[in-house]
Design a protein around this motif. Structure first.
Motif, PDB file in Angstrom:
ATOM      1  N   ALA A 167      -3.358  98.227  54.940  1.00 22.41           N
ATOM      2  CA  ALA A 167      -4.709  98.178  54.495  1.00 22.41           C
ATOM      3  C   ALA A 167      -5.598  99.018  55.390  1.00 22.41           C
ATOM      4  O   ALA A 167      -6.759  99.429  55.110  1.00 22.41           O
ATOM      5  N   ALA A 203      -4.926  91.557  54.511  1.00 18.26           N
ATOM      6  CA  ALA A 203      -5.513  91.299  55.696  1.00 18.26           C
ATOM      7  C   ALA A 203      -5.982  90.026  55.622  1.00 18.26           C
ATOM      8  O   ALA A 203      -6.149  89.250  54.493  1.00 18.26           O
ATOM      9  N   GLY A 232      -1.971  96.565  50.661  1.00 23.21           N
ATOM     10  CA  GLY A 232      -2.779  96.375  51.860  1.00 23.21           C
ATOM     11  C   GLY A 232      -3.161  94.822  52.199  1.00 23.21           C
ATOM     12  O   GLY A 232      -3.404  94.283  51.081  1.00 23.21           O
ATOM     13  N   ILE A 271     -12.159  90.700  60.777  1.00 22.65           N
ATOM     14  CA  ILE A 271     -10.709  90.999  60.518  1.00 22.65           C
ATOM     15  C   ILE A 271      -9.957  90.338  61.664  1.00 22.65           C
ATOM     16  O   ILE A 271      -9.906  90.681  62.817  1.00 22.65           O
ATOM     17  N   GLN A 310      -8.920  95.864  63.850  1.00 21.49           N
ATOM     18  CA  GLN A 310      -8.703  94.079  64.158  1.00 21.49           C
ATOM     19  C   GLN A 310      -9.437  93.661  65.029  1.00 21.49           C
ATOM     20  O   GLN A 310     -10.104  94.597  65.973  1.00 21.49           O
ATOM     21  N   LEU A 352      -4.412  92.500  59.798  1.00 17.97           N
ATOM     22  CA  LEU A 352      -4.229  93.465  58.815  1.00 17.97           C
ATOM     23  C   LEU A 352      -2.849  94.258  59.255  1.00 17.97           C
ATOM     24  O   LEU A 352      -2.620  94.477  60.417  1.00 17.97           O
ATOM     25  N   ASN A 353      -2.668  94.722  57.940  1.00 18.17           N
ATOM     26  CA  ASN A 353      -1.374  95.827  58.202  1.00 18.17           C
ATOM     27  C   ASN A 353      -1.683  97.105  58.074  1.00 18.17           C
ATOM     28  O   ASN A 353      -2.876  97.474  57.792  1.00 18.17           O
TER      29      ASN A 353
END
Length: 780
Positions: A157, A133, A131, A150, A169, A153-154
């Motif tokens: 995460a 971010a 994860g 945030i 997000q 982030l992928n």
């Protein structure tokens, strides 16, 4: 291959803008000419540029395309990528080999297709299973950090937070994390704003109730934080499983550090060793070890809190523990196993009746003593003893009295010998003594033994007198080979018996003349074997429960024209020593198989094999031929061997036993427990049957040790799936005791003596054998 001039004159047209010309191969290739579109793709001016100076990692890819085109003499197409600003520009590249009119090698490179652009950072960001971010601090009016937003982030995460990238997000962390996790997370992230890198582990329960175990790594850049999340749930689960396995394992286990101090201990260890957990944690691993005279491999002796010593097998190895390394130790208590092994070993090398060393142990000690005598020249005396008229005691007072006499004889021999030397029972009423005394002390020892054994014995309230004859051999005077010494002492014993018994004789070379009678017996035996003048009798074996005949043992009998019946104990050794046993054994095998082929299908025949027969080159073939000639089902043939077979060239003999088993016959071990018995034989070969020696059967009801041994052998056979047969059953009391012990089959005079083939046919053909109809048997 067209020349460059031909191509140029041919006009590349629109392709010229997308092309570049490379020359100078292979030494220092460079771009000789570059079209506008190609130069735009490069991102810089290219004419005159050395190939290896191209940016974005282009040189290796272009070198491969150029090399493949020139090597194959044909156009080559392959993808080619240029990296700039974290973006990969990938397009198809065509390499066309050319030849210049003035000589040299050229390659025309052409962009083929659209250029694809890939953001490498975003690709890596999305593809990793970790994860990732990026978060920014959210501050209040005073500048204090109150939350984090945030920024990116992928998917990994987002999955760890049980949400999606789109939902997470731009959200604040406090809106995504469980309430219990908010305060610790904000505290750690705020502390990370000071700069540097931080790492820690955190566990909490998500809003949907699922547990989450993470390793969190934080890197700060101003008010921005890069957060990497690694799911360590599997690792935590393995640690929990390992902890559960350790703490609840029934095997005593503990962890110790490099200095040996105990770091952790399970309940099994505290309970088994008798220490409280606190006391155990105050020990080091060495505090448990008790002095042991011999220890090898994992075997150790440990002392418990109460001072008792136990035998253990210790297994240990390194293991990670609380961020460091420790040693995991597991102990298996084998105290009772060792005691059982010692009892079995004692049984294997000691006579069950007298407790004296048996023939195997005595022969080993004799070999050792003879070797010492050869090396040092020290004297060594060997005495072979045989009781005079012992058979009369058995016949008149019974075998229990005979056994009691043998035990008392053993005690008197021990007393005569004292701490010097070794006394053993070789079997029956034969004893042997090793003494470090030489001449003239040895004859005095023999005289004391004769006097001691000549005193009356009290048996069942009666005074019984027997004598003893003694043959003496000396080392090194009479040799230093143990078998030679035994033979010469035995020859002297025969001379003592010939002199009227109750005397001693020292071996003399002239005594060999006394062997002439034995040689005469050998001559007569050879003639009888050649003339097939011997007979095969059969003794039934019966099922312990129904007393029905299950089989018959084939026993060789010799009716001498002058001497009458000659005991097998007299002529079988002669046959073995002279090699006649091979011919004789094959004849008995053929006769027994031929006879048994006419019996009912469920009745087997047992044939004894001499250890000497295992030295013949084709024993397996002999058995196979006897079966084929008679038509007997191999499963109905049992071959009985003595434990001597396992002692002599055991590996080779075990291989022969396996080959015999492959033929389909059954294998039994005879006289189990009488001198050579060892559980290692049962481990070396899976016998089908164990025959308990008659000496144990005769002692049933009189000796607790005999009952224990018989029960142990029967229990051992049952656990291994091996049938047990008791030999020498002569009384109903013995029959009842054997039934109670679970014995499978029996054999003895209570049922039938060995009888000729014609009589045994009637026994196996009858639905009820004579002993099954006796009224007294019903009570048994």
């Amino acid at each position: 291959m067209p020349t460059y001039e031909d191509v140029v004159l041919g006009n590349l047209g629109r392709m010229a803008s997308h092309a570049a010309l490379v020359g100078g191969w292979p030494g220092s290739p460079r771009l000789l000419w570059v079209g506008e579109a190609f130069e735009a793709w490069l991102g810089r001016e290219g004419a005159g540029l050395v190939l290896d100076d191209l940016p974005g990692g282009l040189a290796p890819a272009l070198r491969e395309i150029i090399g493949d085109a020139l090597a194959g003499g044909a156009p080559v197409r392959a993808p080619c990528a240029r990296v700039a600003g974290g973006v990969a520009h990938t397009t198809g590249m065509l390499g066309m080999p050319l030849a210049a009119q003035g000589g040299g090698r050229l390659v025309l490179l052409c962009l083929a297709g659209e250029t694809a652009r890939t953001n490498l950072l975003k690709t890596l960001f999305r593809s990793t299973r970790q994860g990732m971010a990026a978060v920014a601090a959210v501050r209040d009016g005073t500048g204090a950090t109150q939350d984090f937003r945030i920024l990116a982030l992928n998917e990994a995460a987002a999955a760890m937070m049980h949400t999606t990238v789109d939902r997470a997000q731009w959200q604040r962390l406090t809106a995504l994390l469980p309430p219990a996790a908010v305060a610790p997370m904000l505290e750690r992230l705020t502390a990370a704003l000071d700069g540097g890198r931080r790492s820690y582990e955190v566990s909490h329960v998500l809003l949907d109730g699922s547990p989450l175990h993470l390793r969190v790594e934080i890197a700060a850049i101003g008010d921005l934080l890069g957060v990497t999340l690694t799911d360590i749930g599997d690792l935590k689960a393995r640690e929990a499983s390992a902890r559960l396995l350790f703490e609840h394992n029934p095997v005593p286990m503990w962890l110790s550090g490099a200095d040996g101090a105990v770091l952790a201990v399970n309940d099994a260890a505290t309970g088994h060793y008798g220490f409280s957990r606190e006391d155990f944690l105050g020990l080091s691993a060495g505090d448990l070890v008790a002095p042991a005279p011999e220890a090898s491999g994992p075997a150790q002796r440990h002392r418990r809190r109460d001072g008792s010593v136990i035998d253990v097998e210790v297994f240990s190895g390194p293991i990670p523990f609380e961020g460091g390394s420790a040693t995991l130790t597991a102990c298996v208590d084998v105290t009772e196993q060792r005691r059982a092994e010692q009892r079995i070993a004692h049984m294997a090398h000691h006579d069950a009746l007298t407790g004296l060393p048996n023939r195997v142990l005595f022969h080993r000690r004799l070999a050792e003593a003879a070797a010492d005598a050869r090396a040092t020249g020290a004297p060594l005396g060997l005495l072979c003893l045989d009781l005079d008229h012992f058979k009369i005691v058995n016949d008149t007072l019974g075998h229990p009295a005979g056994d009691a006499l043998l035990r008392q004889v053993a005690e008197r021999l021990r007393a005569c010998l004292g701490a010097d030397g070794l006394v053993a029972r070789l079997g029956g009423d034969e004893f042997a003594i090793l003494s470090p005394a030489g001449l003239p002390a040895l004859p005095g020892l023999a005289d004391r033994i004769i006097a001691a054994i000549g005193r009356p014995f009290t048996l069942s309230g009666q005074d019984v007198t027997v004598g003893v004859s003694i043959g003496i051999a000396l080392a090194p005077e009479h040799g230093d080979d143990p078998d030679v010494l035994l033979r010469k002492a035995d020859t002297a014993l025969y001379a003592a018996k010939a002199d009227g018994r109750r005397t001693r004789r020292l071996f003399e070379a002239a005594m060999d003349a006394a062997l002439q009678g034995r040689r005469a017996l050998e001559r007569d035996l050879r003639a009888a074997v050649a003339a097939e003048a011997l007979e095969v009798h059969f003794q039934p074996l019966v099922a312990a429960g129904s007393l029905a005949v299950t089989g018959c043992e084939a026993l060789l009998r010799w009716r001498h024209p002058e001497r009458g019946f000659v005991s097998p104990a007299e002529f079988i050794p002669v046959a073995e020593e002279t090699g006649l046993i091979a011919t004789l054994g094959e004849w008995v095998l053929r006769q027994a198989c031929r006879e048994a082929a006419g019996w009912p299908g469920g009745v087997r025949v047992a044939v004894n094999l001499s250890p000497v027969q295992f030295r013949t080159p084709d024993l397996v073939g002999t058995v196979a031929r006897a079966l084929a000639e008679s038509g007997l089902d191999p499963a109905r043939l049992e071959l009985e061997i003595t434990e001597q077979v396992m002692l002599e060239e055991s590996a080779a003999n075990v291989a022969v036993l396996h080959r015999l088993r492959d033929v389909g016959v059954r294998i039994a071990i005879d006289d189990f427990g009488t001198g050579y018995a060892s559980l290692s034989y049962l481990r070396a070969f899976p016998f089908d049957k164990i025959k308990i020696d008659r000496s144990f059967t005769m002692a049933l009801g009189r000796e607790a040790t005999a009952v224990a041994i018989v029960q142990a052998v029967i229990g051992l056979g049952a656990s291994l799936g091996i049938t047990t047969v008791a030999e020498g059953v002569e009384t109903e009391a013995q029959l009842a005791a054997l039934r109670r012990s679970g014995c499978g089959e029996m054999q003895g005079f209570l049922f039938s003596r060995p009888v000729p083939a014609a009589e045994v046919r009637r026994l196996v053909a009858a639905r009820k054998a004579p002993w099954m109809t006796r009224p007294r048997m019903a009570a048994a």
